[in-house]
Design a protein around this motif. Structure first.
Motif: not given
Length: 305
Positions: A196, A226, A241, A247, A249
């Motif tokens: 992330q 992500s 993104s 991905n 968030r």
């Protein structure tokens, strides 16, 4: 960098976080029941993954109470709504000081714990994913250091892997990615590797696009990734993104607002992300598809002794 849009996107909803937002919005959930309900609502809105902390139900302050994590996990698992559970393991590394003349001792409101305590809830609750903050940094507030030494990270990662939980690397700067790649090379963080990219968190990587692309370009090609940005740039980063191949968030951990002057719920933030992703021509994938992609196993918590 050529455009490499991701056409099969999963959404993570960061449900409540550990920041001091509990009194800034009535939508920030506090109790395990409230956190579970908000997570389930986010899943129904399109989030395949819910990233959860727990809070003291009375004060809303962040907590590492194993009983609260157990209740949250059981409520999510028993809800009948399928979602990938991602629990934080970031608590227990909060080093604070009482001003610049007392640097030889940590403040009483620090929260420093050993590796066993930091992952105890992960071992017992057995989520599909848990987070590993791959670096130490000055974090937002004055005289607050988020502490994650290489030795601590290796110890925590080995415990997470032994518990059968997939690690989500949290990278707040390019140096964190550098360390994460070393841990992956050593086999401490096993494949498939998930990261992330955390943008705009003071004092990590700023959320300008040049820095974002530097982060993206430092992610190995065979990793899944992500990204998010905090505050007003949360939704622009959904588009950024996806367009960069990742991905997304969203969630109240990172941003409280739906529009100017309009406080959001987690479900509303997920719904808006779904709209952005769909309008870009990509598809939001399901929890089952995420489990297949990341080789995750959905399990119940350990039996009570």
């Amino acid at each position: 960098m050529p455009l490499a849009m991701n056409r099969e996107v999963f959404i993570t909803c960061a449900v409540t976080g550990s920041g001091g937002t509990q009194d800034r919005s009535s939508h920030v959930p506090r109790s395990p029941e409230q956190i579970a309900k908000s997570a389930i609502d986010a899943a129904k809105a399109g989030a395949a993954v819910v990233h959860c902390h727990v809070r003291d139900p009375e004060t809303g302050k962040p907590s590492r109470d194993l009983a609260l994590y157990r209740e949250l996990t059981e409520r999510v698992r028993d809800s009948g709504t399928d979602v990938v559970l991602n629990l934080t393991a970031g608590m227990g590394g909060d080093l604070l000081f009482d001003g610049t003349e007392k640097m030889g001792e940590m403040a009483g409101h620090s929260d420093m714990a050993g590796a066993t305590a930091r992952v105890a809830h992960v071992v017992e609750c057995r989520p599909e994913i848990c987070t590993l903050d791959c670096g130490t940094m000055n974090f937002n507030e004055a005289d607050y250091v988020m502490v994650n030494t290489p030795g601590m990270l290796r110890d925590m990662a080995k415990r997470m892997t032994a518990a059968g939980v997939r690690i989500e690397i949290e990278a707040f700067d390019t140096g964190h990615l550098w360390l994460a790649k070393e841990l992956a090379r050593e086999g401490v963080i096993p494949a498939p590797t998930l990261v992330q990219l955390c943008m705009g968190v003071p004092w990590g990587a700023p959320d300008d696009l040049n820095t974002f692309l530097a982060m993206v370009n430092n992610v190995p090609a065979d990793w899944h990734w992500s990204a998010f940005a905090i505050g007003r740039n949360q939704m622009p980063y959904v588009a950024a993104s996806v367009l960069a191949g990742g991905n997304v968030r969203v969630g109240l951990e990172d941003n409280l607002w739906l529009d100017k002057g309009v406080l959001a719920t987690n479900a509303q933030l997920v719904e808006r992300a779904v709209t952005i992703i769909s309008n870009l021509g990509a598809r939001v994938i399901t929890p089952a598809e995420v489990r297949a992609k990341l080789k995750l196993e959905k399990r119940a918590p350990l039996a009570r002794i």
